[in-house]
Structures are given as structure tokens and as C-alpha cells.
Design a protein around this motif. Structure first.
Motif, PDB file in Angstrom:
ATOM      1  N   UNK A 196       0.889  -1.243  -0.084  1.00 40.57           N
ATOM      2  CA  UNK A 196      -0.119  -0.080  -0.047  1.00 40.57           C
ATOM      3  C   UNK A 196       0.832   1.389   0.174  1.00 40.57           C
ATOM      4  N   UNK A 197       0.121   2.312  -0.488  1.00 42.71           N
ATOM      5  CA  UNK A 197       0.818   3.707  -0.434  1.00 42.71           C
ATOM      6  C   UNK A 197       1.035   4.234   0.842  1.00 42.71           C
ATOM      7  N   UNK A 198       2.020   4.914   1.234  1.00 42.16           N
ATOM      8  CA  UNK A 198       2.353   5.681   2.487  1.00 42.16           C
ATOM      9  C   UNK A 198       1.049   6.312   3.159  1.00 42.16           C
ATOM     10  N   UNK A 199       0.277   6.963   2.429  1.00 46.26           N
ATOM     11  CA  UNK A 199      -0.698   7.748   2.609  1.00 46.26           C
ATOM     12  C   UNK A 199      -2.096   6.697   3.292  1.00 46.26           C
ATOM     13  N   UNK A 200      -2.055   5.741   2.724  1.00 46.00           N
ATOM     14  CA  UNK A 200      -2.885   4.660   3.151  1.00 46.00           C
ATOM     15  C   UNK A 200      -2.354   4.049   4.407  1.00 46.00           C
ATOM     16  N   UNK A 206      -0.902   3.224  11.532  1.00 48.01           N
ATOM     17  CA  UNK A 206       0.060   2.265  11.759  1.00 48.01           C
ATOM     18  C   UNK A 206       1.431   2.855  11.699  1.00 48.01           C
ATOM     19  N   UNK A 207       1.688   4.083  11.304  1.00 51.91           N
ATOM     20  CA  UNK A 207       3.152   4.599  11.014  1.00 51.91           C
ATOM     21  C   UNK A 207       3.508   5.211  12.242  1.00 51.91           C
ATOM     22  N   UNK A 208       2.439   5.104  13.233  1.00 55.94           N
ATOM     23  CA  UNK A 208       2.992   5.750  14.641  1.00 55.94           C
ATOM     24  C   UNK A 208       3.874   4.912  15.379  1.00 55.94           C
ATOM     25  N   UNK A 209       3.414   4.339  16.611  1.00 55.59           N
ATOM     26  CA  UNK A 209       4.041   3.358  17.417  1.00 55.59           C
ATOM     27  C   UNK A 209       4.481   2.242  16.947  1.00 55.59           C
ATOM     28  N   UNK A 210       3.711   1.688  15.745  1.00 56.51           N
ATOM     29  CA  UNK A 210       3.910   0.523  15.192  1.00 56.51           C
ATOM     30  C   UNK A 210       4.807   0.463  13.972  1.00 56.51           C
ATOM     31  N   UNK A 222       6.535   1.921  -0.793  1.00 54.37           N
ATOM     32  CA  UNK A 222       5.299   1.151  -0.639  1.00 54.37           C
ATOM     33  C   UNK A 222       5.659   0.304   0.783  1.00 54.37           C
ATOM     34  N   UNK A 223       4.430   0.102   1.455  1.00 57.65           N
ATOM     35  CA  UNK A 223       4.617  -0.640   2.630  1.00 57.65           C
ATOM     36  C   UNK A 223       3.913  -1.975   2.629  1.00 57.65           C
ATOM     37  N   UNK A 224       4.448  -3.066   2.979  1.00 62.47           N
ATOM     38  CA  UNK A 224       3.865  -4.482   3.116  1.00 62.47           C
ATOM     39  C   UNK A 224       2.989  -4.347   4.275  1.00 62.47           C
ATOM     40  N   UNK A 225       1.836  -4.990   4.082  1.00 61.05           N
ATOM     41  CA  UNK A 225       0.668  -4.688   5.114  1.00 61.05           C
ATOM     42  C   UNK A 225       0.636  -5.963   6.058  1.00 61.05           C
ATOM     43  N   UNK A 226       0.429  -5.478   7.329  1.00 60.21           N
ATOM     44  CA  UNK A 226       0.482  -6.576   8.417  1.00 60.21           C
ATOM     45  C   UNK A 226      -0.778  -7.089   8.553  1.00 60.21           C
ATOM     46  N   UNK A 227      -1.780  -6.598   8.165  1.00 64.62           N
ATOM     47  CA  UNK A 227      -3.168  -7.140   8.017  1.00 64.62           C
ATOM     48  C   UNK A 227      -3.954  -6.497   6.973  1.00 64.62           C
ATOM     49  N   UNK A 228      -5.001  -7.275   6.344  1.00 69.88           N
ATOM     50  CA  UNK A 228      -5.616  -6.626   5.320  1.00 69.88           C
ATOM     51  C   UNK A 228      -6.605  -5.378   5.917  1.00 69.88           C
ATOM     52  N   UNK A 229      -6.571  -5.341   6.942  1.00 66.52           N
ATOM     53  CA  UNK A 229      -7.204  -3.978   7.680  1.00 66.52           C
ATOM     54  C   UNK A 229      -6.748  -2.747   6.851  1.00 66.52           C
ATOM     55  N   UNK A 230      -5.481  -2.683   6.654  1.00 63.16           N
ATOM     56  CA  UNK A 230      -4.804  -1.444   5.831  1.00 63.16           C
ATOM     57  C   UNK A 230      -5.622  -1.188   4.495  1.00 63.16           C
ATOM     58  N   UNK A 232      -8.117  -2.318   3.201  1.00 63.80           N
ATOM     59  CA  UNK A 232      -9.485  -2.238   3.383  1.00 63.80           C
ATOM     60  C   UNK A 232      -9.827  -0.958   3.941  1.00 63.80           C
ATOM     61  N   UNK A 233      -9.092  -0.494   4.687  1.00 63.41           N
ATOM     62  CA  UNK A 233      -9.412   0.928   5.221  1.00 63.41           C
ATOM     63  C   UNK A 233      -9.237   2.004   4.024  1.00 63.41           C
ATOM     64  N   UNK A 234      -8.322   1.623   3.252  1.00 72.19           N
ATOM     65  CA  UNK A 234      -8.145   2.462   2.103  1.00 72.19           C
ATOM     66  C   UNK A 234      -9.047   2.113   1.188  1.00 72.19           C
ATOM     67  N   UNK A 235      -9.624   1.188   1.068  1.00 65.96           N
ATOM     68  CA  UNK A 235     -10.725   1.049  -0.171  1.00 65.96           C
ATOM     69  C   UNK A 235     -11.623   2.014  -0.403  1.00 65.96           C
ATOM     70  N   UNK A 236     -12.265   2.615   0.465  1.00 65.95           N
ATOM     71  CA  UNK A 236     -13.103   3.741   0.293  1.00 65.95           C
ATOM     72  C   UNK A 236     -12.688   4.964   0.665  1.00 65.95           C
ATOM     73  N   UNK A 237     -11.181   5.106   0.772  1.00 63.78           N
ATOM     74  CA  UNK A 237     -10.663   6.577   0.977  1.00 63.78           C
ATOM     75  C   UNK A 237     -11.358   7.576  -0.111  1.00 63.78           C
ATOM     76  N   UNK A 238     -11.689   8.542   0.358  1.00 65.88           N
ATOM     77  CA  UNK A 238     -12.137   9.926  -0.249  1.00 65.88           C
ATOM     78  C   UNK A 238     -13.509   9.537  -0.811  1.00 65.88           C
ATOM     79  N   UNK A 239     -14.165   8.818  -0.291  1.00 66.57           N
ATOM     80  CA  UNK A 239     -15.409   8.355  -0.868  1.00 66.57           C
ATOM     81  C   UNK A 239     -16.700   8.665   0.256  1.00 66.57           C
ATOM     82  N   UNK A 240     -17.826   8.843  -0.501  1.00 61.73           N
ATOM     83  CA  UNK A 240     -19.288   9.014   0.660  1.00 61.73           C
ATOM     84  C   UNK A 240     -19.936   7.726   0.227  1.00 61.73           C
TER      85      UNK A 240
END
Length: 420
Positions: A196-200, A206-210, A222-230, A232-240
Motif C-alpha cells: 500500500x501507499x504511505x498515505x494509506x 500504523x505509522x505511529x508506535x507500530x 510502498x509498505x507491506x501490510x501486516x493485516x488486510x485491515x490496511x 480495506x481501510x483505504x478501499x473507500x478513501x475519499x468516498x461517500x
């Protein structure tokens, strides 16, 4: 990030949350000062721009003898506007940078303390009593031909492994059983990206204490994800979203990657703490008012899955200092591991309220059609580590392993796994 209105209107709530997490509460006063400076600079810049606009209308109509003076004033005003806008940008950037370091507000009922200060909400089943000296999961899996740690280390280094034969079948069976249950409960199955991209990644918190746990590909940023939460959280970024018919629920199947920084010497044997594993993760977008009830539902679905693998477990309410940046509250389900004579985490479910969605600009329309920030939640439905609990709790004296009944259709109908 948290709601800026909470910072302004109830700063003590933010201080209390910071104290509960063991974080610096002094950041609140710094933010309030920066917010005052930011808002003052915005007002000053707006005032100067308005003066500039009015002056711009006067110059064309001014008599020749006044025009030169007005032009000189306009030039001076333009310089003031430029300086005011620079101050506005600087103040806003300083505020935003510091504001993004503030973790989510903790739930008032979450136990206060560190990693060991959780509250046990319930026990399900009694710790397994085998009547013989139990083998650990690695010894069992190696005898079953289910794992190869030596070649994993040869190919990739420590904490890597090959799941082979019945080991691979167990993982695929678990994850397919998880997807089947998710489908039964209205989830949309998803195969998610591993990068995923840095902004996601930043948007999920996850780019704080972890951040030390995350693999970063510098050449590609790009970052390798530690969970598909990441993803999936970005899936609807900037959407209503349309949440009027209920939450949007996804079940993400992904490989997960964690550096396990700081875990030197911990769980070095077997597949409990590894750099790569597979997981099915539930992820939900909901209206904030529905988030707590949805959190209980996610925990219920996790417990349904644990019942299917027939292992004793307990449910804990995670303490505030162990929540992670985004979580408002987190429940873990921990299974009994006979050879360790303790409970180990198999699932985790978090209510992240509006924290992630505010960062990623995920909104929904309320009953008046006005866009509002959505809430996000997540929860584990199955992962590689579950194999540890299954083989240890269902082992038999001859080294064979009984397959839980609900899992059998997903592993070719096998009832017992026997050593090679």
C-alpha cells in the motif's frame, strides 16, 4: 485522528485518554496553543485578502493623482497577504503534524494499564487435560509432515517456514471455513493487495508506535501490510458511502508481513511469532452510533469460529496501554495452549470509531443528506496461528491429531491426521 472539536470543547477528555494510554498529556496544551495560533493566522489572512479585494476594486476608479499611492498600498498589502498565508500554512502544518500523533480516545470502560492489565470477560471451556505428556505444535506438525522450519530458514531466514502437506491443508481449510462463515453473515469476500501507499498506511494509524513492525520498500515507497485491515481501510478513501441499509462488511484474505522488531528471544520455536502468515480479517464501515453494537457482533462471529475448532479460550478486554493507536476499545480471544500452559491470542477485534475514516476521508450521508465521518471496525476470523491451538489441543498420545468436526469438510474430509 480524533475530532478537533473534542480537543477544543473537552480537552480534559483528551488528557484523560492520554494518561490512560501512558502517553504525554502535555501534547494537549501544545495543540491548543497551536490551534489558537492557526485560527488567528487564518482570520488575519482572510482579513488582509478582503482588504486586498476591496482595494483592487478602487484602483481602476481612482483619479490619476491617487492611483500611484493606491498601487503602492496594493503592493505593500500583497506582501502582507503573502506573509500571512505563509504563517497560516506554517501554523496549520505544525498543528496537523502534532495532531496526527494523538491516538484515538479510549473507551471509558476499557481497563487502564499496560499489556498485563487486561480484564478477563469470560472463559469458554476448561483448559485441555490430555492425560499424557503433550507434544508442542512444532513436534506434532513435523511428525505429520506439515511444516518445514529448516528449509524456511535456509530460503528466507529466521521466523520463516514452509507449510507442507497437511499443514498447508489446515491453513487453507481454516481460511476457507472463515470465508464461508463470513458469506453466511453478509460479508463481501476480498483478496487484498499486500502493498500500500504511505498515505494509506498512515491513514490507518500504523505509522505511529507500530512503524518499526512494518516492512518498507524504499525504492517504491510502498509498505507491506501486516493485516488486510490496511488496504480495506483505504478501499473507500475519499468516498461517500451509503450506510442507510446497514454497515458495509468485508472479509479480506491476505498474506501479512511483520518485522517482529523487539521480539528477540520470544517464541523462537515454531509458527507462533513469524514474519509472514495468512489471515482472514473482517472489516466494517458503520455509522458511529452503530459502532459499539457492531463491535459486539464482530466478537460474536470470532467466537463462532473458535467454537468450530473446539478449543478452550478466554475473552479479554485489552488495557488502554496496549490498544494500539487507532483502537477505541479492543477485545482479544485467547486459546489455551497445553504445552505452554497459558492462553495465547488467536483473534482481536477493535472499534476504531471515526479515527481512521477521518484520516482517510471516508464519509456517509446522514438522514439530512449531509456528509458525516464514518466509523471503522476490524476483527480476526482465522489466521495461521490457529493451527498451533488446533494441533496441540486435539493431539492424541500416538502423535496423531483429531480434526475438529466443522473443519473436516475443508480438509478433504479427514477426521484424523496421522504421523508419516
Amino acid at each position: 485522528m480524533i475530532d478537533p472539536r473534542t480537543l477544543r470543547e473537552d480537552p480534559e477528555a483528551v488528557r484523560a485518554s492520554q494518561r490512560a494510554r501512558g502517553e504525554d498529556e502535555g501534547v494537549v496544551d501544545k495543540l491548543l496553543s497551536l490551534d489558537t495560533r492557526r485560527r488567528s493566522s487564518i482570520a488575519a489572512a482572510d482579513k488582509l485578502r478582503n482588504e486586498q479585494k476591496l482595494l483592487g476594486k478602487q484602483i481602476p476608479k481612482a483619479p490619476p493623482e491617487e492611483k500611484q499611492q493606491l498601487l503602492a498600498t496594493a503592493k505593500d498589502l500583497a506582501a502582507q497577504v503573502k506573509a500571512a498565508e505563509a504563517e497560516q500554512n506554517t501554523a496549520s502544518e505544525e498543528f496537523d503534524t502534532l495532531f496526527r500523533t494523538v491516538p484515538n480516545l479510549v473507551h471509558p470502560d476499557a481497563p487502564v494499564g499496560g499489556e498485563d492489565d487486561f480484564t478477563v470477560l469470560k472463559h469458554v471451556g476448561e483448559p485441555t487435560k490430555l492425560g499424557f505428556a503433550p507434544k508442542d505444535h512444532l513436534e506434532l506438525l513435523e511428525a505429520l509432515g506439515g511444516v518445514d522450519m529448516e528449509r524456511g530458514a535456509k530460503v528466507s531466514g529466521s521466523r520463516f517456514y514452509f507449510l507442507t502437506g497437511v499443514g498447508a491443508q489446515l491453513q487453507l481449510g481454516l481460511l476457507n471455513m472463515a470465508i464461508a462463515q463470513a458469506l453466511e453473515n453478509g460479508f463481501t469476500p476480498m483478496i487484498t493487495p499486500s502493498l500500500v501507499r504511505p498515505e494509506i498506511m498512515a491513514g490507518t494509524g500504523f505509522l505511529g508506535q507500530h512503524s518499526s513492525e512494518i516492512y518498507h520498500l524504499e525504492d517504491d515507497d510502498l509498505y507491506l501490510v501486516g493485516t488486510s485491515e490496511v488496504p480495506l481501510a483505504g478501499f473507500h478513501a475519499d468516498e461517500i458511502l451509503d450506510l442507510n441499509d446497514g454497515p458495509n462488511r468485508y472479509a479480506g484474505w491476505s498474506s501479512c508481513y511483520r518485522r517482529e522488531a523487539g521480539s528477540y528471544g520470544k517464541d523462537t520455536r515454531g509458527i507462533i511469532r513469524v514474519h509472514q502468515f495468512d489471515k482472514v480479517e473482517m472489516f466494517v464501515y458503520a455509522k458511529p452510533a452503530e459502532a459499539e453494537a457492531e463491535h459486539e457482533r464482530l466478537l460474536g462471529w470470532e467466537e463462532q469460529m473458535l467454537a468450530k475448532i473446539e478449543v478452550p479460550y478466554r475473552v479479554i478486554d485489552t488495557a488502554t496501554g496496549d490498544l494500539g493507536t487507532s483502537a477505541h476499545r479492543k477485545f482479544d480471544c485467547e486459546a489455551w495452549i497445553p504445552t505452554q500452559e497459558t492462553y495465547r491470542e488467536l483473534t482481536s477485534t477493535s472499534n476504531c470509531t471515526t479515527f481512521q475514516a477521518r484520516r482517510l476521508s471516508v464519509r456517509y450521508r446522514d438522514e439530512n443528506g449531509k456528509p458525516q465521518i464514518a466509523a471503522t471496525l476490524n476483527g480476526t476470523l482465522a489466521t495461521t496461528r490457529w493451527i498451533v491451538a488446533i494441533v496441540e489441543n486435539h493431539q492424541q498420545e500416538d502423535g496423531s491429531v483429531r480434526v475438529p468436526e466443522a473443519l473436516r469438510p475443508f480438509v478433504g474430509g479427514k477426521e484424523v491426521l496421522t504421523p508419516r
